[in-house]
Structures are given as structure tokens and as C-alpha cells.
Enzyme design. Sequence first.
Site, PDB file in Angstrom:
ATOM      1  N   ASP A  31      47.949  44.276  49.764  1.00 16.48           N
ATOM      2  CA  ASP A  31      47.933  45.578  49.164  1.00 16.48           C
ATOM      3  C   ASP A  31      48.086  46.673  49.924  1.00 16.48           C
ATOM      4  OD1 ASP A  31      46.235  46.413  45.855  1.00 16.48           O
ATOM      5  OD2 ASP A  31      46.961  47.981  47.481  1.00 16.48           O
ATOM      6  N   ILE A  32      49.030  47.633  49.278  1.00 11.88           N
ATOM      7  CA  ILE A  32      49.693  48.626  50.035  1.00 11.88           C
ATOM      8  C   ILE A  32      48.473  49.756  50.220  1.00 11.88           C
ATOM      9  CG2 ILE A  32      50.756  50.173  48.390  1.00 11.88           C
ATOM     10  CD1 ILE A  32      53.311  50.129  50.017  1.00 11.88           C
ATOM     11  N   ASN A  86      42.422  42.734  36.694  1.00 15.69           N
ATOM     12  CA  ASN A  86      42.644  43.722  35.526  1.00 15.69           C
ATOM     13  C   ASN A  86      43.412  43.287  34.520  1.00 15.69           C
ATOM     14  OD1 ASN A  86      40.600  45.460  37.349  1.00 15.69           O
ATOM     15  ND2 ASN A  86      42.472  46.281  38.224  1.00 15.69           N
ATOM     16  N   GLN A  93      44.389  48.634  34.905  1.00 15.17           N
ATOM     17  CA  GLN A  93      45.481  47.581  35.495  1.00 15.17           C
ATOM     18  C   GLN A  93      46.816  48.571  35.350  1.00 15.17           C
ATOM     19  OE1 GLN A  93      47.078  44.568  32.949  1.00 15.17           O
ATOM     20  NE2 GLN A  93      48.349  44.007  34.463  1.00 15.17           N
ATOM     21  N   HIS A  99      48.100  39.933  38.144  1.00 14.59           N
ATOM     22  CA  HIS A  99      47.659  39.662  39.588  1.00 14.59           C
ATOM     23  C   HIS A  99      46.258  39.444  39.935  1.00 14.59           C
ATOM     24  CE1 HIS A  99      47.973  44.101  38.784  1.00 14.59           C
ATOM     25  NE2 HIS A  99      47.065  44.128  39.662  1.00 14.59           N
ATOM     26  N   HIS A 101      43.135  40.334  42.650  1.00 16.94           N
ATOM     27  CA  HIS A 101      42.834  40.948  43.703  1.00 16.94           C
ATOM     28  C   HIS A 101      41.773  40.316  44.575  1.00 16.94           C
ATOM     29  CE1 HIS A 101      43.875  45.185  42.541  1.00 16.94           C
ATOM     30  NE2 HIS A 101      43.858  44.730  41.090  1.00 16.94           N
TER      31      HIS A 101
HETATM   32  P1  5GP Z   1      45.967  47.102  39.306  1.00 18.96           P
HETATM   33  O1  5GP Z   1      45.308  48.433  39.204  1.00 18.96           O
HETATM   34  O2  5GP Z   1      47.282  46.881  38.665  1.00 18.96           O
HETATM   35  O3  5GP Z   1      44.892  45.870  39.151  1.00 18.96           O
HETATM   36  O4  5GP Z   1      46.389  46.827  40.917  1.00 18.96           O
HETATM   37  C1  5GP Z   1      47.521  47.233  41.382  1.00 18.96           C
HETATM   38  C2  5GP Z   1      47.633  47.368  42.820  1.00 18.96           C
HETATM   39  O5  5GP Z   1      48.805  47.302  43.570  1.00 18.96           O
HETATM   40  C3  5GP Z   1      46.614  48.501  43.556  1.00 18.96           C
HETATM   41  O6  5GP Z   1      45.737  48.116  44.109  1.00 18.96           O
HETATM   42  C4  5GP Z   1      47.768  49.365  44.483  1.00 18.96           C
HETATM   43  O7  5GP Z   1      47.364  49.558  45.612  1.00 18.96           O
HETATM   44  C5  5GP Z   1      48.784  48.053  44.656  1.00 18.96           C
HETATM   45  N1  5GP Z   1      49.943  48.379  44.748  1.00 18.96           N
HETATM   46  C6  5GP Z   1      50.801  49.336  44.058  1.00 18.96           C
HETATM   47  N2  5GP Z   1      52.410  49.561  44.491  1.00 18.96           N
HETATM   48  C7  5GP Z   1      52.420  48.446  45.509  1.00 18.96           C
HETATM   49  C8  5GP Z   1      53.270  48.186  46.333  1.00 18.96           C
HETATM   50  O8  5GP Z   1      54.456  48.748  46.545  1.00 18.96           O
HETATM   51  N3  5GP Z   1      53.138  47.345  47.303  1.00 18.96           N
HETATM   52  C9  5GP Z   1      52.189  46.651  47.367  1.00 18.96           C
HETATM   53  N4  5GP Z   1      51.812  45.731  48.281  1.00 18.96           N
HETATM   54  N5  5GP Z   1      50.758  46.991  46.776  1.00 18.96           N
HETATM   55  C10 5GP Z   1      51.098  48.147  45.741  1.00 18.96           C
END
Ligand code: 5GP
Length: 132
Positions: A31-32, A86, A93, A99, A101
Site C-alpha cells: 500500500d502506498i 472494505n 472503500q 482488495h 488489506h
Molecule cells: P480502500 O479504502 O479502497 O479499502 O483502500 C485503498 C487503498 O489503496 C488505500 O489504503 C490507499 O493507500 C491505497 N492506494 C491508493 N492509491 C494507491 C496507489 O497508487 N498505489 C498503491 N500501492 N496503493 C494505493
Amino acid sequence: MTDDCLFCAIVDGSIPSRQVYADESAVAFLDIQPWHRGHTLVVPRRHVASIVDDPTSWEDLRSVVEHVVPLLMDRLGADGMNVLMNAGEVSGQEVMHVHVHLVPRYDDAPGLGNLTGRDTTDLDAVLAQLTA
Ligand code: 5GP
Ligand code: ZN
């Protein structure tokens, strides 16, 4: 592949990621903006919006999750782990490609109250530790 999907672009390599592991059905990458050191996302190669949208997408993720959980625990010396998904904007999400985590947890920041703190530890060093 779905146009304008960030994780489809990561899966096909058109957007770079720090890949931890992959097989024929799923890809794991850092995760970035990690909540804790080693925070990894596991995504299926096929585009599915969420586990609610298609509950069978779990099957695509399963073998990579099974491989990466012990890898994170062993290589990073984690004390525990959060495994979460999520589904839907209301849940938090932000990227609409399903995805998991995988969030390694360490004794110095325990409990759900500390789950989403950001760890700025160098991502390249973490990747090297996981893929060496
Ligand atoms: P969500 O909130 O959709 O469950 O989680 C999305 C996750 O994707 C977040 O933790 C966010 O930091 C990660 N993320 C967003 N953009 C990027 C990206 O460009 N590269 C990577 N490796 N992770 C990302
Ligand atoms: Zn996608």
C-alpha cells in the site's frame, strides 16, 4: 481490465507498484500509504468492484493471501495482523476493485484504535525485506 481502474492498471503493469508476490489469479503489492510497516493489498487480476458485488472473488484472492500472511509475519517480525476488506463507499472503500488489506501489527501500537495510523517507513526497504 476496466478503463480508469487504478488496480487494473497496477495488475497490468501500466502503473508501477511494489509487488510482493503474485500468482495466476491475484497480485499482492505494498500500500502506498501504509497504516503500519508492511501494509499489503491483495487484488484479483479480474476486475470485480467489491466482495459484495461478487462474493466469489474471495476464491481469486485466497492463494495469494495464504502465501503473503506468513511472509509478512516472518520477514517483518510482526506480532499480529489485521485482515480486512472494505465494500462500498459507505464502508470507506476508495478504490472500487476488490482488495484485501493485510496490515501487520506491532506491540508498540496495539488495538483497533491504532489501526489506521500512517507509517512512513521507507517502502523500498520494506519491499527488499519481503522479496530478498
Ligand atoms: P480502500 O479504502 O479502497 O479499502 O483502500 C485503498 C487503498 O489503496 C488505500 O489504503 C490507499 O493507500 C491505497 N492506494 C491508493 N492509491 C494507491 C496507489 O497508487 N498505489 C498503491 N500501492 N496503493 C494505493
Ligand atoms: Zn479494476
